[in-house]
Design an enzyme around this catalytic site. Structure first.
Site, short mmCIF file in Angstrom:
data_model
loop_
_atom_site.label_atom_id
_atom_site.label_comp_id
_atom_site.label_asym_id
_atom_site.label_seq_id
_atom_site.Cartn_x
_atom_site.Cartn_y
_atom_site.Cartn_z
N GLY A 35 0.80 -1.23 0.00
CA GLY A 35 0.00 0.00 0.00
C GLY A 35 0.83 1.28 0.00
O GLY A 35 0.28 2.37 -0.14
N LYS A 185 -22.97 32.71 12.71
CA LYS A 185 -23.01 31.24 12.82
C LYS A 185 -22.45 30.82 14.17
O LYS A 185 -21.44 31.37 14.63
CB LYS A 185 -22.17 30.64 11.69
CG LYS A 185 -21.91 29.14 11.78
CD LYS A 185 -21.27 28.63 10.50
CE LYS A 185 -20.23 27.57 10.74
NZ LYS A 185 -19.55 27.15 9.51
N ASP A 212 -18.43 30.78 0.34
CA ASP A 212 -17.68 30.09 1.39
C ASP A 212 -16.46 29.41 0.78
O ASP A 212 -16.33 29.35 -0.45
CB ASP A 212 -18.59 29.07 2.09
CG ASP A 212 -18.19 28.85 3.56
OD1 ASP A 212 -17.16 29.42 4.01
OD2 ASP A 212 -18.89 28.10 4.27
N GLY A 218 -22.62 20.17 3.83
CA GLY A 218 -23.64 21.09 3.32
C GLY A 218 -24.43 21.73 4.45
O GLY A 218 -25.29 22.58 4.21
C1 R5P Z 1 -16.06 26.51 8.33
O1 R5P Z 1 -15.65 27.42 9.02
C2 R5P Z 1 -15.86 26.45 6.85
O2 R5P Z 1 -15.58 27.71 6.33
C3 R5P Z 1 -17.08 25.87 6.15
O3 R5P Z 1 -18.19 26.75 6.32
C4 R5P Z 1 -17.45 24.51 6.69
O4 R5P Z 1 -16.30 23.73 6.85
C5 R5P Z 1 -18.42 23.81 5.77
O5 R5P Z 1 -18.64 22.50 6.22
P1 R5P Z 1 -20.08 21.86 6.14
O6 R5P Z 1 -20.50 21.87 4.69
O7 R5P Z 1 -19.88 20.47 6.66
O8 R5P Z 1 -21.00 22.65 7.00
#
Ligand code: R5P
Length: 293
Positions: A35, A185, A212, A218
């Site tokens: 591997g 958030k 983002d 998501g």
């Molecule tokens: C977090 O601070 C990042 O900028 C993204 O917003 C995050 O990692 C997205 O992850 P998920 O799609 O799992 O919410």
């Protein structure tokens, strides 16, 4: 200059070659029966070599491949001091949020210095500060306005899903001359649960781009879209650089009524998501940085 590519999506290989006009070299690779990976570079050149390696899944394998490639070049006495990492894995854990946690960005990237790397070029890394703190020259490419223009999307406002992503919203909105803001958030560090507040923003009847760096489950985007629709938005598009997505992720975003996901080709999307996901080749942005270097 020669661009040494092993772990990058095929669209990037073609683009470096045909659109940007670089000589592209792919190392010989094989996997031993146990591997482990093997790399050999048969490159006789005194030209500068720039390694481009995107660390998308399987991330750990790609990281080892990067180390092996750099060591092979070092052995040939031909190591440029620049590495391009379109998707820098392990970059989100850039602080010790809980006692005893590992700062993974530091664990992974500080040893690149051993191979003579002085400059790291990334595409929309979670945060630039750790690279600078480690002593690297760091250039980060923010591709959202490029991706929006490439798809012809018309928007009224750009929103970041959290304060940490606000610099992206500012960058995009200024280039497109539209309004911008961020949402509040909150993430529970133990359960990982996310909640997002729309701060009563004025989004009524507007077309919004939520920008983002990464989409994984998501969850962040879905919660952000729900909050923005609640505040009266007309349409919401997700403009996200790196898409580490599965069918489950897409289902989450469908449920949240996101019109389209616009994303960069920093990651090989090995599932066909039809027209709903629009992938933009951002290699020309990397080439522009390399050419001005
Ligand atoms: C977090 O601070 C990042 O900028 C993204 O917003 C995050 O990692 C997205 O992850 P998920 O799609 O799992 O919410």
């Amino acid at each position: 200059m020669i661009v040494c590519l092993s772990g990058v999506p095929i669209s990037m290989v073609n683009s470096f070659n045909y659109s940007c006009g670089y000589s592209v070299y792919k190392p010989f690779r094989k996997i031993f029966p146990d591997g482990e990976q093997y790399i050999r570079i048969e490159l006789k050149t005194s030209d500068k070599v720039v390694v481009v390696q995107s660390l998308y899944p399987e991330q750990d394998k790609k990281i080892v491949e990067l180390y092996l490639t750099l060591e092979a070049l070092q052995g040939l006495g031909n190591i440029g001091n620049t590495v391009v990492i379109p998707y820098a894995a392990y970059a989100r854990q850039d602080k010790r949020f809980l006692l005893g946690e590992c700062v993974s960005i530091k664990a992974l990237y500080q040893s690149l210095k051993l191979f003579g790397v002085e400059k790291i070029i990334t595409v929309d890394v979670h945060s630039s500060k750790p690279f600078k703190d480690m002593g690297y020259i760091h250039i980060d490419i923010i591709p959202h306005s490029y991706m929006i223009n490439a798809t012809g999307l018309k928007i009224d406002m750009v929103l970041a899903p959290d304060k940490g992503a606000f610099h992206r919203a500012i960058d995009v909105a200024r280039k497109l001359n539209v309004e911008y803001d961020y949402l509040d958030k909150y993430r529970d560090r133990i359960t990982g649960e996310i909640s997002i507040d729309n701060k009563s923003l004025d989004v009524k009847n507007k077309t919004i781009a939520i920008v983002d760096d990464i989409i994984s489950t998501g969850g962040t985007l879905a919660k952000a879209a729900e909050a923005v629709y609640r505040a009266g938005a007309n349409k919401i598009y997700a403009v996200v650089t790196h898409s580490l997505i599965s069918r489950e992720t897409i289902n989450n975003l469908f449920k949240a009524n996101i019109e389209n996901l616009i994303t960069a080709n920093t990651i090989d999307l090995n599932i066909d998501f039809s027209n709903w996901v629009k992938v933009v080749d951002i290699t020309p942005m990397i080439c522009e940085v390399l050419k001005s270097d």
